[in-house]
Design a protein around this motif. Structure first.
Motif, PDB file in Angstrom:
ATOM      1  N   PRO A   3      40.797  50.400  47.688  1.00 44.67           N
ATOM      2  CA  PRO A   3      39.762  49.975  46.746  1.00 44.67           C
ATOM      3  C   PRO A   3      38.926  51.142  46.274  1.00 44.67           C
ATOM      4  O   PRO A   3      38.911  52.214  46.888  1.00 44.67           O
ATOM      5  N   ALA A   4      38.220  50.957  45.159  1.00 49.51           N
ATOM      6  CA  ALA A   4      37.252  51.960  44.727  1.00 49.51           C
ATOM      7  C   ALA A   4      36.213  52.152  45.827  1.00 49.51           C
ATOM      8  O   ALA A   4      35.904  51.229  46.579  1.00 49.51           O
ATOM      9  N   LEU A   5      35.681  53.355  45.902  1.00 51.77           N
ATOM     10  CA  LEU A   5      34.818  53.696  47.035  1.00 51.77           C
ATOM     11  C   LEU A   5      33.357  53.795  46.616  1.00 51.77           C
ATOM     12  O   LEU A   5      33.001  54.563  45.720  1.00 51.77           O
ATOM     13  N   THR A 255      39.890  47.255  58.083  1.00 52.24           N
ATOM     14  CA  THR A 255      39.820  46.365  56.928  1.00 52.24           C
ATOM     15  C   THR A 255      41.105  46.327  56.126  1.00 52.24           C
ATOM     16  O   THR A 255      41.307  45.413  55.323  1.00 52.24           O
ATOM     17  N   GLY A 256      41.990  47.333  56.310  1.00 54.46           N
ATOM     18  CA  GLY A 256      43.229  47.359  55.556  1.00 54.46           C
ATOM     19  C   GLY A 256      42.972  47.551  54.069  1.00 54.46           C
ATOM     20  O   GLY A 256      42.072  48.288  53.659  1.00 54.46           O
ATOM     21  N   ASP A 257      43.749  46.846  53.246  1.00 54.66           N
ATOM     22  CA  ASP A 257      43.584  46.980  51.800  1.00 54.66           C
ATOM     23  C   ASP A 257      43.463  45.618  51.118  1.00 54.66           C
ATOM     24  O   ASP A 257      43.752  45.476  49.940  1.00 54.66           O
ATOM     25  N   GLY A 258      42.992  44.622  51.870  1.00 50.55           N
ATOM     26  CA  GLY A 258      42.878  43.279  51.328  1.00 50.55           C
ATOM     27  C   GLY A 258      41.470  42.909  50.932  1.00 50.55           C
ATOM     28  O   GLY A 258      40.656  43.768  50.548  1.00 50.55           O
ATOM     29  N   GLU A 259      41.152  41.618  51.071  1.00 49.14           N
ATOM     30  CA  GLU A 259      39.876  41.095  50.589  1.00 49.14           C
ATOM     31  C   GLU A 259      38.693  41.730  51.311  1.00 49.14           C
ATOM     32  O   GLU A 259      37.688  42.082  50.674  1.00 49.14           O
ATOM     33  N   LEU A 260      38.762  41.878  52.629  1.00 46.89           N
ATOM     34  CA  LEU A 260      37.637  42.451  53.363  1.00 46.89           C
ATOM     35  C   LEU A 260      37.376  43.884  52.910  1.00 46.89           C
ATOM     36  O   LEU A 260      36.222  44.283  52.729  1.00 46.89           O
ATOM     37  N   ALA A 261      38.426  44.657  52.707  1.00 49.75           N
ATOM     38  CA  ALA A 261      38.252  46.031  52.240  1.00 49.75           C
ATOM     39  C   ALA A 261      37.580  46.075  50.878  1.00 49.75           C
ATOM     40  O   ALA A 261      36.703  46.907  50.636  1.00 49.75           O
ATOM     41  N   ARG A 262      37.973  45.187  49.976  1.00 52.92           N
ATOM     42  CA  ARG A 262      37.345  45.178  48.651  1.00 52.92           C
ATOM     43  C   ARG A 262      35.862  44.890  48.746  1.00 52.92           C
ATOM     44  O   ARG A 262      35.049  45.498  48.041  1.00 52.92           O
ATOM     45  N   HIS A 263      35.477  43.976  49.634  1.00 58.38           N
ATOM     46  CA  HIS A 263      34.059  43.681  49.803  1.00 58.38           C
ATOM     47  C   HIS A 263      33.320  44.874  50.402  1.00 58.38           C
ATOM     48  O   HIS A 263      32.268  45.291  49.901  1.00 58.38           O
ATOM     49  N   VAL A 264      33.849  45.434  51.493  1.00 59.15           N
ATOM     50  CA  VAL A 264      33.155  46.486  52.233  1.00 59.15           C
ATOM     51  C   VAL A 264      33.024  47.772  51.417  1.00 59.15           C
ATOM     52  O   VAL A 264      31.972  48.424  51.430  1.00 59.15           O
ATOM     53  N   PHE A 265      34.076  48.147  50.700  1.00 60.64           N
ATOM     54  CA  PHE A 265      34.092  49.432  50.011  1.00 60.64           C
ATOM     55  C   PHE A 265      33.616  49.363  48.569  1.00 60.64           C
ATOM     56  O   PHE A 265      33.285  50.399  47.990  1.00 60.64           O
ATOM     57  N   THR A 266      33.575  48.178  47.964  1.00 58.34           N
ATOM     58  CA  THR A 266      33.273  48.123  46.544  1.00 58.34           C
ATOM     59  C   THR A 266      32.360  46.964  46.151  1.00 58.34           C
ATOM     60  O   THR A 266      31.279  47.162  45.592  1.00 58.34           O
ATOM     61  N   GLU A 267      32.795  45.730  46.426  1.00 65.82           N
ATOM     62  CA  GLU A 267      32.158  44.572  45.824  1.00 65.82           C
ATOM     63  C   GLU A 267      30.747  44.319  46.347  1.00 65.82           C
ATOM     64  O   GLU A 267      29.859  43.902  45.559  1.00 65.82           O
ATOM     65  N   ASN A 268      30.509  44.522  47.630  1.00 58.34           N
ATOM     66  CA  ASN A 268      29.167  44.283  48.156  1.00 58.34           C
ATOM     67  C   ASN A 268      28.166  45.276  47.571  1.00 58.34           C
ATOM     68  O   ASN A 268      27.025  44.914  47.259  1.00 58.34           O
ATOM     69  N   PHE A 269      28.590  46.524  47.417  1.00 59.93           N
ATOM     70  CA  PHE A 269      27.725  47.517  46.784  1.00 59.93           C
ATOM     71  C   PHE A 269      27.431  47.118  45.340  1.00 59.93           C
ATOM     72  O   PHE A 269      26.276  47.181  44.886  1.00 59.93           O
ATOM     73  N   ALA A 270      28.459  46.707  44.615  1.00 57.96           N
ATOM     74  CA  ALA A 270      28.264  46.338  43.213  1.00 57.96           C
ATOM     75  C   ALA A 270      27.276  45.190  43.083  1.00 57.96           C
ATOM     76  O   ALA A 270      26.403  45.191  42.194  1.00 57.96           O
ATOM     77  N   ARG A 271      27.373  44.212  43.963  1.00 52.53           N
ATOM     78  CA  ARG A 271      26.493  43.057  43.897  1.00 52.53           C
ATOM     79  C   ARG A 271      25.050  43.428  44.205  1.00 52.53           C
ATOM     80  O   ARG A 271      24.107  42.894  43.610  1.00 52.53           O
ATOM     81  N   LEU A 272      24.833  44.386  45.106  1.00 45.82           N
ATOM     82  CA  LEU A 272      23.484  44.752  45.515  1.00 45.82           C
ATOM     83  C   LEU A 272      22.850  45.808  44.618  1.00 45.82           C
ATOM     84  O   LEU A 272      21.641  45.799  44.386  1.00 45.82           O
TER      85      LEU A 272
END
Length: 274
Positions: A3-5, A255-272
């Protein structure tokens, strides 16, 4: 595909040498960056697409860290990848410095306030209460997230910092930096407290910088088992006190490269922070 970092907690600025623990004056944070150019070069080298940048701190003269608030504001103004976190203090003797910092809370690019008890004060100290109320009120007014250092024992222990989650977490976002910071904090949080807060409606977030080896995999397993918490954990390097490559490797391993990784590395930051 990775995911994007996005890096949710790193520092900018060089501090004066200090004789920590009675030894010679040293600068242990040897990768500290003094300039925005150096910071941007690091982001480019790492492939970091977004970052929350906070003044460096750690020496007893907190004025040095307060002075760096302007530098992180300039960094956010210069590069859209960067968001700024302002350094504030719970100590009453720093009230004037904190007041000046909070006047910047509405500036473009500001997304967080960073506070700590490492340099003094405590959650239950009546002399700190007015400062804490002021900091959290500013966070609510400007929709900012309050970053709080955690580490085992003394005033930064999760038993103490957790009182702030109880006191302010219903209507203010709180980021527990370092997920408790060590063995006892990790066990208390993964063992139930972190999830209890989420289920009770507390607006609590965290990162796993400095985490002991077992904690990331246990937290990932509990998120999967409970079905909550995936939207509350963010990647953070804590550079220059942390190690970007090591923190990244630790989290990608669990986290691998699935849904959890997308949240941890990208999506949670974007939302906040976006």
């Amino acid at each position: 595909m990775a995911p994007a970092l996005a890096d949710a907690h790193r520092h900018l600025g060089v501090l004066p040498a200090y004789p920590f623990y009675g030894g010679p004056a040293v600068n242990p944070d040897i990768s500290a960056r003094a300039t925005i150019d150096e910071l941007i070069a690091d982001l480019d080298r790492e492939g970091t697409e977004r970052a929350l940048v906070i003044p460096n701190y750690g020496v007893p003269d907190v004025s040095k860290s307060f002075d760096l608030n302007e530098l992180v504001l300039d960094a956010a103004a210069r590069d859209d990848r960067i968001r700024a976190g302002l350094f504030v203090s719970p100590r009453p003797q720093d009230a004037a410095l904190t007041s000046a910092a909070l006047k910047l809370a509405g500036e473009p690019g500001v997304r967080a306030l960073k506070t700590t008890f490492l340099l003094g004060g405590s959650v239950d100290d009546p002399a700190c209460l007015a400062q804490l109320d002021t900091v959290f009120a500013a966070a609510r007014e400007h929709d900012l997230i309050v970053h709080i250092h955690t580490s085992p024992g003394a005033a930064s222990d999760i038993d103490q910092v957790g009182k702030l989650v109880e006191r302010y977490g219903d209507d203010t976002k709180i980021h527990l930096v370092h997920f408790g910071g060590g063995m006892s904090g990790h066990i208390k949080l993964v063992g139930g407290r972190f999830f209890d807060w989420i289920e009770s409606g507390k607006r609590v977030y965290t990162d796993l910088s400095w985490a002991i080896g077992f904690a990331p995999r246990w937290l990932a397993a509990e998120i999967d088992r409970r079905g909550i918490g995936h939207d509350r954990v963010l990647f953070a390097s804590d550079e220059p006190w942390g190690d970007h490559a090591g923190e990244y490797a630790r989290l990608t391993a669990v986290t691998g490269d699935g849904e959890l990784a997308r949240h941890v590395f990208t999506e949670n930051f974007a939302r906040l922070y976006n």
